[in-house]
Design a protein around this motif. Structure first.
Motif, PDB file in Angstrom:
ATOM      1  N   ARG A 147       0.826  -1.208   0.000  1.00 31.29           N
ATOM      2  CA  ARG A 147       0.000   0.000   0.000  1.00 31.29           C
ATOM      3  C   ARG A 147       0.863   1.262   0.000  1.00 31.29           C
ATOM      4  O   ARG A 147       1.397   1.649   1.040  1.00 31.29           O
ATOM      5  N   PRO A 148       0.956   1.931  -1.148  1.00 32.60           N
ATOM      6  CA  PRO A 148       1.791   3.147  -1.165  1.00 32.60           C
ATOM      7  C   PRO A 148       1.191   4.298  -0.352  1.00 32.60           C
ATOM      8  O   PRO A 148       1.899   5.261  -0.040  1.00 32.60           O
ATOM      9  N   ASP A 149      -0.099   4.187   0.002  1.00 36.17           N
ATOM     10  CA  ASP A 149      -0.722   5.269   0.777  1.00 36.17           C
ATOM     11  C   ASP A 149      -0.437   5.135   2.277  1.00 36.17           C
ATOM     12  O   ASP A 149      -0.810   6.002   3.063  1.00 36.17           O
ATOM     13  N   ILE A 150       0.235   4.049   2.672  1.00 40.49           N
ATOM     14  CA  ILE A 150       0.499   3.791   4.095  1.00 40.49           C
ATOM     15  C   ILE A 150       2.017   3.670   4.267  1.00 40.49           C
ATOM     16  O   ILE A 150       2.691   3.102   3.405  1.00 40.49           O
ATOM     17  N   ALA A 151       2.559   4.174   5.394  1.00 40.17           N
ATOM     18  CA  ALA A 151       4.012   4.017   5.639  1.00 40.17           C
ATOM     19  C   ALA A 151       4.237   2.606   6.203  1.00 40.17           C
ATOM     20  O   ALA A 151       4.585   2.430   7.360  1.00 40.17           O
ATOM     21  N   GLY A 152       4.023   1.621   5.350  1.00 39.60           N
ATOM     22  CA  GLY A 152       3.978   0.231   5.827  1.00 39.60           C
ATOM     23  C   GLY A 152       5.248  -0.565   5.627  1.00 39.60           C
ATOM     24  O   GLY A 152       5.308  -1.732   6.018  1.00 39.60           O
ATOM     25  N   GLY A 181      13.667  10.796  -4.292  1.00 32.47           N
ATOM     26  CA  GLY A 181      14.698   9.796  -4.566  1.00 32.47           C
ATOM     27  C   GLY A 181      14.273   8.379  -4.239  1.00 32.47           C
ATOM     28  O   GLY A 181      15.111   7.470  -4.174  1.00 32.47           O
ATOM     29  N   TRP A 182      12.993   8.161  -4.049  1.00 34.14           N
ATOM     30  CA  TRP A 182      12.516   6.824  -3.653  1.00 34.14           C
ATOM     31  C   TRP A 182      11.106   6.627  -4.202  1.00 34.14           C
ATOM     32  O   TRP A 182      10.393   7.607  -4.431  1.00 34.14           O
ATOM     33  N   MET A 183      10.753   5.384  -4.434  1.00 35.94           N
ATOM     34  CA  MET A 183       9.388   5.075  -4.862  1.00 35.94           C
ATOM     35  C   MET A 183       8.983   3.779  -4.195  1.00 35.94           C
ATOM     36  O   MET A 183       9.808   2.873  -4.026  1.00 35.94           O
ATOM     37  N   HIS A 184       7.710   3.706  -3.816  1.00 37.02           N
ATOM     38  CA  HIS A 184       7.200   2.495  -3.188  1.00 37.02           C
ATOM     39  C   HIS A 184       7.312   1.303  -4.142  1.00 37.02           C
ATOM     40  O   HIS A 184       7.117   1.452  -5.352  1.00 37.02           O
ATOM     41  N   ASN A 185       7.587   0.113  -3.598  1.00 37.91           N
ATOM     42  CA  ASN A 185       7.828  -1.061  -4.455  1.00 37.91           C
ATOM     43  C   ASN A 185       6.663  -1.380  -5.386  1.00 37.91           C
ATOM     44  O   ASN A 185       6.859  -1.676  -6.568  1.00 37.91           O
ATOM     45  N   ARG A 186       5.449  -1.316  -4.894  1.00 36.05           N
ATOM     46  CA  ARG A 186       4.298  -1.631  -5.758  1.00 36.05           C
ATOM     47  C   ARG A 186       4.243  -0.650  -6.928  1.00 36.05           C
ATOM     48  O   ARG A 186       3.983  -1.024  -8.065  1.00 36.05           O
ATOM     49  N   VAL A 187       4.528   0.606  -6.632  1.00 34.82           N
ATOM     50  CA  VAL A 187       4.456   1.628  -7.678  1.00 34.82           C
ATOM     51  C   VAL A 187       5.646   1.480  -8.638  1.00 34.82           C
ATOM     52  O   VAL A 187       5.510   1.707  -9.842  1.00 34.82           O
TER      53      VAL A 187
END
Ligand code: FAD
Length: 450
Positions: free
Chosen positions: A235-240, A341-347
């Motif tokens: 979930r990119p919307d959560i700091a998970g 400088g970073w992107m969530h893995n799912r995204v």
């Protein structure tokens, strides 16, 4: 121990920028000699992958943090620029050091360079020893029953899980025995790692490079996110997730330390701990693959993909890099990358898939863009990630499985919170999803037939 009277040891820092759990440092201290910490900037020795702009920014901060940590312990970081072997030999001559210790790297160009450095130092009568600080399982030690490297993750990881992991880390020493005469040093600023136009403000807002920052990120994850990791990691919307990737890349924390911390917190959260350790396992697998198949940073592991009819289209590529594809989840990811400088893995998976399937642009162009813009740019993980998405790597997602960015957004960012953070405007898509899908499948059919 003061180390007085003994010849010093040069401690060559690379991607192990920490003082705790650092085996080369521990070995240097065990000798009771003065220790001279050294960093040598030699980007020309990194083959086709010299550090990109975001990595250089991180490196500048991380070196400053390491130097400050060393100074608190009566020591300092000697900074040099030039070919590694000659520079180390020069520093040894200047300081009277008789040994050089370092922690190993596993990227193909670094492996070749390190072999030459070791031979050159030994040829000069210097002691040269290397140690493992950055992996749980060294690539050459993990083999399948036929003695071959693995190409599939699950049996790889199963084999790893019954292998010993590195011994418990040592805390950072309270003091490092200083040299009597420090060799000359550049300032970190002399390396000109940071951009002349300050585009890194967004980085500073979200990152604290260095060992203390890594520890803080790990503590936050253990306290706030580990329990929910299996449900929230997509979930990119959560700091998970742990956001440890740049810290692990630069070795500000080692995987053995993370491993033990997760095991220590696993009571009541066994499934979450297992899920998290499995991701560390993917990092190990990435290094295993790059070490055994060094050509994969440039070429697909599955040879038929060398014939894939990739298109060159600078305009569409630019739209992708700027987050202007008209697909909100892709654009949000690309803007998050540019700003932080970073992107969530799912995204990352969705954005990368969009480039190689919707736009038919080669994964190598995408990998090069990520290399320049990610603070966690890592040759092993980046190669694995891109080849996985493009369907041309080990244990990869089949190419014919094409993510629909809109469905992915509905599933993993259901209230649109993540997209809203980065994208406010509505823009027409630069390609139609169904048409792009058919085009991608037709392109795939050409390599299946030939
Ligand atoms: P967490 O979920 O907290 O995972 C913990 C650690 O496990 C990570 O820090 C990382 O070291 C490792 N890890 C997690 N997922 C993966 C994975 N899929 N592959 C390998 N290791 C993993 N990761 C990089 O570190 N550097 C890269 O250059 C990189 N490029 C990528 C490119 C693409 C196209 C894709 C799809 C993935 C890429 N990844 C890369 C993997 C992954 O996206 C990041 O490691 C992850 O998003 C980092 O966030 P985190 O630390 O919060 O992860």
């Amino acid at each position: 121990m003061t180390g007085e009277g003994r010849p010093p040891v040069l401690l060559w820092f690379r991607q192990d920028l920490r003082l705790s759990g650092n085996p080369a440092l521990a070995a240097a201290l065990d000798r009771g000699s003065p220790v001279i910490p050294v960093f040598v900037w030699a980007p020309g020795e990194e083959g086709a992958w010299p550090p990109g702009a975001a990595s250089r920014w991180w490196l500048a901060q991380s070196l400053a943090s390491l130097d400050a940590d060393l100074r608190k312990r009566g020591s300092r970081l000697i900074v040099a620029r030039g070919p590694s072997a000659e520079t180390l030999m020069g520093l040894a001559a200047e300081s009277g050091a008789t040994a050089v210790f370092w922690n190993r790297r596993y990227e193909p160009a670094a492996v070749e360079r390190d072999k030459k450095v070791k031979a050159a130092l030994r040829g000069q009568g210097l002691e040269a020893e290397s140690f493992n600080a950055s992996l749980l399982f060294e690539p050459r030690t993990v083999r399948n029953r036929s003695g071959e490297p693995f190409r599939v993750f699950t049996p790889f990881w199963r084999t790893c899980l019954v292998s010993p992991i590195p011994p418990p880390w040592k805390d950072a020493p309270p003091r490092l025995p200083p040299a009597c005469d420090w060799p000359s040093s550049l300032n970190i600023a002399d390396l000109q790692l940071e951009p002349s136009i300050d585009w890194a403000a967004g980085f500073r807002e979200v990152w604290q490079p260095g060992e203390a920052g890594a520890r803080q990120e790990l503590d936050r994850f253990l306290a706030e996110a580990l329990a929910g990791y299996p449900a929230n990691r997509d979930r990119p919307d959560i700091a998970g997730t742990s956001r440890l990737s740049p810290h692990l890349h630069f070795g500000e924390i080692g995987p053995a330390e993370v491993w033990r911390a997760i095991q220590g917190a696993a009571r009541g959260h066994a499934a979450a701990a297992e899920a998290y350790l499995r991701q560390l396992g993917w990092r190990e697998f990435a290094y295993h693959l790059l070490y055994h198949f060094p050509e994969t940073a440039q070429a697909p592991l599955r040879p038929e993909f060398a014939r894939f009819p990739w298109k060159r289209n600078p305009e569409l590529f630019k739209a992708w890099t700027r987050g202007r594809t008209g697909y909100p989840l892709v654009d949000a990811g690309m803007r998050q990358l540019w700003r932080t400088g970073w992107m969530h893995n799912r995204v990352r998976m969705v954005a990368a898939s969009f480039l190689v399937k919707h736009l038919l642009i080669s994964w190598r162009e995408g990998a090069a863009w990520f290399w320049d813009t990610l603070v966690d740019a890592d040759q092993a993980n980046n190669t694995l990630g891109w080849q996985w998405v493009a369907g041309c790597g080990a244990d990869a997602a089949p190419y014919f499985r094409i993510f629909n960015p809109a469905t992915q957004a509905a599933k993993f960012d259901p209230q649109g919170v993540y997209v809203h953070r980065w994208v406010r405007e509505a823009a027409p898509p630069i390609v139609d999803h169904d048409e792009a899908r058919h085009r991608a499948l037709a392109a795939l059919a050409t390599i299946a037939k030939s």
